[in-house]
Motif scaffolding. Structure first.
Motif, mmCIF file in Angstrom:
data_model
loop_
_atom_site.group_PDB
_atom_site.id
_atom_site.type_symbol
_atom_site.label_atom_id
_atom_site.label_comp_id
_atom_site.label_asym_id
_atom_site.label_seq_id
_atom_site.Cartn_x
_atom_site.Cartn_y
_atom_site.Cartn_z
ATOM 1 N N HIS A 35 0.826 -1.212 0.000
ATOM 2 C CA HIS A 35 0.000 0.000 0.000
ATOM 3 C C HIS A 35 0.863 1.267 0.000
ATOM 4 O O HIS A 35 0.447 2.295 -0.528
ATOM 5 C CB HIS A 35 -0.925 0.016 1.219
ATOM 6 N N ALA A 36 2.021 1.192 0.627
ATOM 7 C CA ALA A 36 2.884 2.379 0.707
ATOM 8 C C ALA A 36 4.331 1.959 0.875
ATOM 9 O O ALA A 36 4.638 0.914 1.458
ATOM 10 C CB ALA A 36 2.459 3.272 1.876
ATOM 11 N N SER A 37 5.200 2.795 0.350
ATOM 12 C CA SER A 37 6.640 2.624 0.507
ATOM 13 C C SER A 37 7.235 4.019 0.700
ATOM 14 O O SER A 37 6.501 4.983 0.924
ATOM 15 C CB SER A 37 7.231 1.915 -0.716
ATOM 16 N N THR A 38 8.540 4.141 0.634
ATOM 17 C CA THR A 38 9.181 5.448 0.781
ATOM 18 C C THR A 38 10.337 5.566 -0.206
ATOM 19 O O THR A 38 10.782 4.577 -0.779
ATOM 20 C CB THR A 38 9.750 5.655 2.199
ATOM 21 N N VAL A 39 10.812 6.784 -0.373
ATOM 22 C CA VAL A 39 12.097 7.027 -1.033
ATOM 23 C C VAL A 39 12.996 7.701 -0.009
ATOM 24 O O VAL A 39 12.657 8.759 0.537
ATOM 25 C CB VAL A 39 11.956 7.912 -2.282
ATOM 26 N N THR A 40 14.129 7.087 0.268
ATOM 27 C CA THR A 40 15.089 7.604 1.236
ATOM 28 C C THR A 40 16.366 8.022 0.525
ATOM 29 O O THR A 40 16.577 7.715 -0.659
ATOM 30 C CB THR A 40 15.432 6.530 2.280
ATOM 31 N N ALA A 41 17.239 8.673 1.274
ATOM 32 C CA ALA A 41 18.554 9.005 0.726
ATOM 33 C C ALA A 41 19.299 7.742 0.326
ATOM 34 O O ALA A 41 20.050 7.729 -0.654
ATOM 35 C CB ALA A 41 19.361 9.798 1.758
ATOM 36 N N GLY A 42 19.063 6.640 1.068
ATOM 37 C CA GLY A 42 19.691 5.369 0.732
ATOM 38 C C GLY A 42 19.251 4.838 -0.617
ATOM 39 O O GLY A 42 20.061 4.257 -1.362
ATOM 40 N N ASP A 43 17.978 5.017 -0.962
ATOM 41 C CA ASP A 43 17.506 4.604 -2.290
ATOM 42 C C ASP A 43 18.237 5.381 -3.378
ATOM 43 O O ASP A 43 18.612 4.828 -4.420
ATOM 44 C CB ASP A 43 15.998 4.840 -2.418
ATOM 45 N N THR A 301 4.094 13.205 -0.598
ATOM 46 C CA THR A 301 3.603 11.898 -1.021
ATOM 47 C C THR A 301 3.504 11.884 -2.541
ATOM 48 O O THR A 301 2.996 12.836 -3.150
ATOM 49 C CB THR A 301 2.226 11.598 -0.408
ATOM 50 N N TYR A 302 4.013 10.806 -3.156
ATOM 51 C CA TYR A 302 3.984 10.653 -4.609
ATOM 52 C C TYR A 302 3.328 9.316 -4.959
ATOM 53 O O TYR A 302 3.488 8.333 -4.235
ATOM 54 C CB TYR A 302 5.408 10.635 -5.184
ATOM 55 N N PRO A 303 2.629 9.243 -6.085
ATOM 56 C CA PRO A 303 2.143 7.945 -6.554
ATOM 57 C C PRO A 303 3.299 7.118 -7.106
ATOM 58 O O PRO A 303 4.376 7.656 -7.421
ATOM 59 C CB PRO A 303 1.148 8.323 -7.659
ATOM 60 N N ALA A 320 11.923 17.052 4.766
ATOM 61 C CA ALA A 320 11.714 17.090 6.212
ATOM 62 C C ALA A 320 10.963 15.826 6.613
ATOM 63 O O ALA A 320 9.803 15.645 6.250
ATOM 64 C CB ALA A 320 10.909 18.327 6.616
ATOM 65 N N GLY A 321 11.636 14.947 7.306
ATOM 66 C CA GLY A 321 11.010 13.679 7.652
ATOM 67 C C GLY A 321 11.068 12.711 6.491
ATOM 68 O O GLY A 321 12.138 12.358 6.000
ATOM 69 N N ASN A 322 9.918 12.302 5.990
ATOM 70 C CA ASN A 322 9.831 11.218 5.020
ATOM 71 C C ASN A 322 9.142 11.631 3.725
ATOM 72 O O ASN A 322 8.249 12.483 3.718
ATOM 73 C CB ASN A 322 9.040 10.053 5.624
ATOM 74 N N VAL A 323 9.562 10.985 2.647
ATOM 75 C CA VAL A 323 8.867 11.059 1.360
ATOM 76 C C VAL A 323 8.244 9.696 1.120
ATOM 77 O O VAL A 323 8.934 8.673 1.099
ATOM 78 C CB VAL A 323 9.837 11.427 0.218
#
Length: 331
Positions: A35-43, A301-303, A320-323
């Motif tokens: 349902h959801a994931s993230t993009v981090t600096a690590g990605d 938040t992005y699709p 700031a925080g999470n994407v």
């Protein structure tokens, strides 16, 4: 199923939306509808393959010498179990879960199969899927760094790089333990950090926390958690009390060596910390979330089809925080 595929190492332009075969769980695996994931600096680092020197060769061999062997990025997710393989005993179809994808990656897709033995936990009841997806990377690392620093009630704790996915959780966890927290980040993130509970904030673009301590304008710290790894090693240890602890969340070889030497000469400890993946640690985060002691900070938040745009935004350094990436399956 739809997935964002990394065609080669490089800019966000290498990320392409493609149709892949929906996975089928093997024995001991669960099929997760993401349902959801993230993009981090690590990605972003993995997409560019921008790794520390001491990790470059082994990770290049693992991820692919000339082009990515693991083609779908995404280090964390929240979703629903759609099917289970033979011999799965810990989970049931319909369970809402959150998890790191570990070395398998694959969070930027509609579905993923993970071994049930991976660190996977039931989603906090008071968190949305989007919020829960931010817990594995930010929450696990923040919790681990604070444990390594042996943070106690009353400790003066400084968190350098407090405005990112790890730092925002570190501020909250340290406050839940009764620490006096100083958060360091850029101008645009300070108000948010104060709202999270930071007792003091320092704008690194205007003031240097090491110099503030050296000038005796602020007291030295019991624990410094350096998440970004860009601060001078000398400045960090000089800002500690005589028996303080510096936790390097983004260690470099030079810093690790100097930390070892410093430990031989003083009572200070310098620790390079990389969080392990443990179910019990995820469950502790779940408990903190359900008690209201931590909450997710979501910037944008992005699709799924806009993952490349999410990478571009993360690389600006303004996050700031999470994407968060929202994943909606057609099936």
């Amino acid at each position: 199923m739809k997935a964002i595929v990394t065609t080669k190492y490089g800019s966000p332009d290498v990320l392409q939306l493609q149709e892949l075969k929906k996975p089928v769980p093997k024995a001991g695996e669960i099929l997760i509808k993401i349902h959801a994931s993230t993009v981090t600096a690590g990605d972003c680092e993995m997409r560019r393959f921008d790794m520390p020197a001491f990790l470059w060769l082994p990770l290049r061999l693992y991820f692919g010498a000339f082009k990515p062997r693991i083609k779908v990025l995404g280090q964390e997710l929240a979703g629903e179990i759609e099917a289970i393989g033979n011999s799965v005993t810990k989970f049931n179809i319909g369970d809402a879960i959150f998890a790191p994808t570990q070395m398998a990656l694959g969070g930027h897709a509609e579905y993923i199969c993970l071994p049930e033995k991976y660190a996977i936990a039931l989603k906090p009841q008071n968190m949305s899927f989007e919020e829960a997806a931010t817990l594995p990377t930010g929450g696990l690392n923040a919790q681990h760094f604070i444990q390594k620093g042996n943070v106690k009630k009353g400790d003066r704790v400084l968190i350098n790089g407090a405005g990112g996915c790890i730092g925002t959780y570190a501020v909250q966890i340290a406050k839940s333990m009764g620490a006096e927290v100083t958060a360091v980040d850029g101008t645009g993130k300070l108000e948010m950090l104060s709202a999270l509970g930071a007792d003091h904030v320092i704008d690194y673009t205007k003031e240097d926390f090491g110099q503030l301590v050296a000038d005796e304008r602020i007291k030295p710290f019991d624990v410094i958690i350096d998440i970004v790894g860009k601060k001078s090693f000398t400045r960090c240890v000089q800002a500690l009390v005589a028996d303080g602890v510096c936790v390097m969340g983004n260690p470099r070889v030079s810093g690790m060596l100097r930390g070892w030497i410093n430990g031989k000469r003083s009572r200070q400890k310098v620790i390079a910390a990389i969080a392990p993946y443990k179910v019990e640690d995820l469950n502790r985060l779940k408990e903190l979330a359900e008690k209201g002691e931590i909450k997710a900070v979501i910037d944008k938040t992005y699709p799924l089809e806009k993952v490349a745009d999410a990478h571009r935004y993360v690389e600006t350094g303004a996050k700031a925080g999470n994407v968060v990436i929202t994943v909606k399956s057609d099936q």
